[in-house]
Design a protein around this motif. Sequence first.
Motif, PDB file in Angstrom:
ATOM      1  N   LEU A  10       0.826  -1.201   0.000  1.00 59.25           N
ATOM      2  CA  LEU A  10       0.000   0.000   0.000  1.00 59.25           C
ATOM      3  C   LEU A  10       0.861   1.252   0.000  1.00 59.25           C
ATOM      4  O   LEU A  10       0.586   2.222  -0.719  1.00 59.25           O
ATOM      5  N   TRP A  11       1.913   1.245   0.823  1.00 60.36           N
ATOM      6  CA  TRP A  11       2.813   2.394   0.879  1.00 60.36           C
ATOM      7  C   TRP A  11       3.530   2.604  -0.445  1.00 60.36           C
ATOM      8  O   TRP A  11       3.771   3.735  -0.865  1.00 60.36           O
ATOM      9  N   LEU A  12       3.863   1.515  -1.119  1.00 57.64           N
ATOM     10  CA  LEU A  12       4.560   1.623  -2.403  1.00 57.64           C
ATOM     11  C   LEU A  12       3.608   1.910  -3.558  1.00 57.64           C
ATOM     12  O   LEU A  12       4.053   2.207  -4.662  1.00 57.64           O
ATOM     13  N   GLY A  13       2.318   1.812  -3.291  1.00 55.84           N
ATOM     14  CA  GLY A  13       1.333   2.082  -4.332  1.00 55.84           C
ATOM     15  C   GLY A  13       1.137   0.932  -5.294  1.00 55.84           C
ATOM     16  O   GLY A  13       0.749   1.137  -6.445  1.00 55.84           O
ATOM     17  N   ILE A  14       1.400  -0.307  -4.858  1.00 59.56           N
ATOM     18  CA  ILE A  14       1.212  -1.480  -5.714  1.00 59.56           C
ATOM     19  C   ILE A  14      -0.250  -1.887  -5.661  1.00 59.56           C
ATOM     20  O   ILE A  14      -0.744  -2.343  -4.638  1.00 59.56           O
ATOM     21  N   GLU A  15      -0.938  -1.713  -6.779  1.00 64.65           N
ATOM     22  CA  GLU A  15      -2.368  -1.984  -6.837  1.00 64.65           C
ATOM     23  C   GLU A  15      -2.648  -3.323  -7.519  1.00 64.65           C
ATOM     24  O   GLU A  15      -1.822  -3.836  -8.273  1.00 64.65           O
ATOM     25  N   LYS A  16      -3.833  -3.867  -7.243  1.00 65.81           N
ATOM     26  CA  LYS A  16      -4.278  -5.056  -7.956  1.00 65.81           C
ATOM     27  C   LYS A  16      -4.539  -4.680  -9.413  1.00 65.81           C
ATOM     28  O   LYS A  16      -5.170  -3.673  -9.698  1.00 65.81           O
ATOM     29  N   ASN A  17      -4.033  -5.502 -10.317  1.00 69.95           N
ATOM     30  CA  ASN A  17      -4.223  -5.242 -11.741  1.00 69.95           C
ATOM     31  C   ASN A  17      -5.423  -6.030 -12.242  1.00 69.95           C
ATOM     32  O   ASN A  17      -5.427  -7.256 -12.227  1.00 69.95           O
ATOM     33  N   ARG A  18      -6.469  -5.336 -12.675  1.00 70.17           N
ATOM     34  CA  ARG A  18      -7.715  -5.976 -13.053  1.00 70.17           C
ATOM     35  C   ARG A  18      -7.801  -6.301 -14.540  1.00 70.17           C
ATOM     36  O   ARG A  18      -8.786  -6.865 -14.997  1.00 70.17           O
ATOM     37  N   THR A  19      -6.804  -5.906 -15.328  1.00 75.31           N
ATOM     38  CA  THR A  19      -6.870  -6.158 -16.755  1.00 75.31           C
ATOM     39  C   THR A  19      -6.540  -7.620 -17.064  1.00 75.31           C
ATOM     40  O   THR A  19      -5.772  -8.262 -16.355  1.00 75.31           O
ATOM     41  N   SER A  20      -7.109  -8.121 -18.150  1.00 76.61           N
ATOM     42  CA  SER A  20      -6.896  -9.515 -18.537  1.00 76.61           C
ATOM     43  C   SER A  20      -5.510  -9.689 -19.152  1.00 76.61           C
ATOM     44  O   SER A  20      -4.840  -8.717 -19.528  1.00 76.61           O
ATOM     45  N   HIS A  21      -5.079 -10.962 -19.278  1.00 77.59           N
ATOM     46  CA  HIS A  21      -3.786 -11.241 -19.892  1.00 77.59           C
ATOM     47  C   HIS A  21      -3.771 -10.810 -21.356  1.00 77.59           C
ATOM     48  O   HIS A  21      -2.763 -10.303 -21.855  1.00 77.59           O
ATOM     49  N   SER A  22      -4.892 -10.995 -22.052  1.00 75.53           N
ATOM     50  CA  SER A  22      -4.946 -10.594 -23.459  1.00 75.53           C
ATOM     51  C   SER A  22      -4.787  -9.086 -23.616  1.00 75.53           C
ATOM     52  O   SER A  22      -4.120  -8.608 -24.540  1.00 75.53           O
ATOM     53  N   GLU A  23      -5.367  -8.328 -22.696  1.00 80.97           N
ATOM     54  CA  GLU A  23      -5.232  -6.877 -22.745  1.00 80.97           C
ATOM     55  C   GLU A  23      -3.787  -6.455 -22.520  1.00 80.97           C
ATOM     56  O   GLU A  23      -3.282  -5.521 -23.167  1.00 80.97           O
ATOM     57  N   LYS A  24      -3.103  -7.123 -21.626  1.00 82.14           N
ATOM     58  CA  LYS A  24      -1.692  -6.802 -21.381  1.00 82.14           C
ATOM     59  C   LYS A  24      -0.852  -7.074 -22.628  1.00 82.14           C
ATOM     60  O   LYS A  24       0.023  -6.275 -23.001  1.00 82.14           O
ATOM     61  N   VAL A  25      -1.115  -8.210 -23.282  1.00 80.84           N
ATOM     62  CA  VAL A  25      -0.362  -8.566 -24.488  1.00 80.84           C
ATOM     63  C   VAL A  25      -0.653  -7.578 -25.607  1.00 80.84           C
ATOM     64  O   VAL A  25       0.259  -7.144 -26.329  1.00 80.84           O
ATOM     65  N   ILE A  26      -1.914  -7.192 -25.761  1.00 78.51           N
ATOM     66  CA  ILE A  26      -2.293  -6.226 -26.793  1.00 78.51           C
ATOM     67  C   ILE A  26      -1.579  -4.896 -26.569  1.00 78.51           C
ATOM     68  O   ILE A  26      -1.068  -4.279 -27.510  1.00 78.51           O
ATOM     69  N   SER A  27      -1.541  -4.440 -25.325  1.00 78.63           N
ATOM     70  CA  SER A  27      -0.874  -3.178 -25.007  1.00 78.63           C
ATOM     71  C   SER A  27       0.613  -3.246 -25.348  1.00 78.63           C
ATOM     72  O   SER A  27       1.169  -2.314 -25.937  1.00 78.63           O
ATOM     73  N   ALA A  28       1.251  -4.339 -24.975  1.00 75.15           N
ATOM     74  CA  ALA A  28       2.681  -4.491 -25.238  1.00 75.15           C
ATOM     75  C   ALA A  28       2.966  -4.536 -26.740  1.00 75.15           C
ATOM     76  O   ALA A  28       3.903  -3.890 -27.235  1.00 75.15           O
ATOM     77  N   PHE A  29       2.143  -5.298 -27.465  1.00 79.33           N
ATOM     78  CA  PHE A  29       2.340  -5.420 -28.906  1.00 79.33           C
ATOM     79  C   PHE A  29       2.089  -4.078 -29.597  1.00 79.33           C
ATOM     80  O   PHE A  29       2.812  -3.691 -30.515  1.00 79.33           O
ATOM     81  N   GLY A  30       1.072  -3.354 -29.136  1.00 81.84           N
ATOM     82  CA  GLY A  30       0.783  -2.044 -29.710  1.00 81.84           C
ATOM     83  C   GLY A  30       1.927  -1.074 -29.519  1.00 81.84           C
ATOM     84  O   GLY A  30       2.289  -0.328 -30.441  1.00 81.84           O
ATOM     85  N   ALA A  31       2.512  -1.057 -28.321  1.00 79.50           N
ATOM     86  CA  ALA A  31       3.643  -0.174 -28.061  1.00 79.50           C
ATOM     87  C   ALA A  31       4.823  -0.521 -28.967  1.00 79.50           C
ATOM     88  O   ALA A  31       5.509   0.364 -29.492  1.00 79.50           O
ATOM     89  N   MET A  32       5.053  -1.810 -29.174  1.00 77.96           N
ATOM     90  CA  MET A  32       6.146  -2.244 -30.038  1.00 77.96           C
ATOM     91  C   MET A  32       5.926  -1.768 -31.476  1.00 77.96           C
ATOM     92  O   MET A  32       6.833  -1.208 -32.103  1.00 77.96           O
ATOM     93  N   VAL A  33       4.714  -1.965 -31.976  1.00 78.93           N
ATOM     94  CA  VAL A  33       4.402  -1.541 -33.341  1.00 78.93           C
ATOM     95  C   VAL A  33       4.506  -0.029 -33.469  1.00 78.93           C
ATOM     96  O   VAL A  33       5.043   0.496 -34.462  1.00 78.93           O
ATOM     97  N   GLY A  34       3.984   0.695 -32.473  1.00 75.36           N
ATOM     98  CA  GLY A  34       4.018   2.152 -32.514  1.00 75.36           C
ATOM     99  C   GLY A  34       5.423   2.707 -32.595  1.00 75.36           C
ATOM    100  O   GLY A  34       5.715   3.602 -33.400  1.00 75.36           O
TER     101      GLY A  34
END
Length: 319
Positions: A10-34
């Motif tokens: 909590l002090w470090l600000g580490i939050e639960k990540n609610r996004t799906s695994h597919s969303e994480k992969v899409i974001s990473a792939f999009g950044a790479m293409v961009g």
Amino acid sequence: MTHALKQLMLWLGIEKNRTSHSEKVISAFGAMVGILVTILMTKWLSQHISISAGSELLIIASFGATAVLVFAVPHGALSQPWQVIAGHLISAAVGVTCQYLLGATPLAAAIAVGLAVGLMYYTRCIHPPGGATALNAVLGGAGITQLGYSYLLFPVLNNVIAILLVAIMFNALFHWRRYPVHLSRLVTEPVQLEVPSEDVSLTTEDFNAAIRELDSFVDLTEEGLSELLEKAKQNALLHIEHPEKISTGKFYSNGKIGHTWAVRRVIDEGKEGSKNDVIIYKNVAGNDLYNTGMLEREAFRQWAKFEVYEQNGRWLRLN
């Protein structure tokens, strides 16, 4: 030990990540293409313009952070096109000016970043990578500083155009991603509830469920979300009656949440108490934007929850 670990998170600000695994992969792939398209486009242009650009000028490092925002947080306020365009260009101009006046010094770098932040605030284009763009203009080395104000056009503007084009086309491939985020209002149909919205009491759990269903990174902590919800409830309790008087030129909100929210401006009214006692209005925000209509005065008063005013692009309740 578990409690101590939770407190540390909590002090470090580490939050639960609610996004799906597919969303994480899409974001990473999009950044790479961009980033790849931005580099290749800049390289191609550097071979067809008069500027002798070295490899360090193909892309500004701050666009790595821009890629994170437009591909991992496409619905975020800091990720929208105006923030990307103006945030980088204004910051670049500030950085070049500070370098020109004060040289490549620590003081010039500090002033450039500070002024860039201030100007981004006033021009409504806060974009964190812009600070790095300003810093790069001062301390980026001879290859950057010798460009002068042409730095704004190449490589900054070129990088902006390339990464925005990719962000728009890439995010359009996925129906739950809308970039720019305003597209979500244009393509999403309002949800019709079977019960009146006045009977619904929103909770933190409701917001959490909505975020999970959205399946997109939301730049707001659970504590921030809870505090925002609580303040919204407290604000709602301050005024629970409909406005007593409806006046021409005033703005009124129906107090709804989501796609059913609307603000109307009274553009004309009949004589109160007469047969023609009607309100002519125009929707100026939210649902049915720019549509005009006409209601009897009492019907309009029942629609309107409270009078509002606009401040810095936001609609606030008039106390």
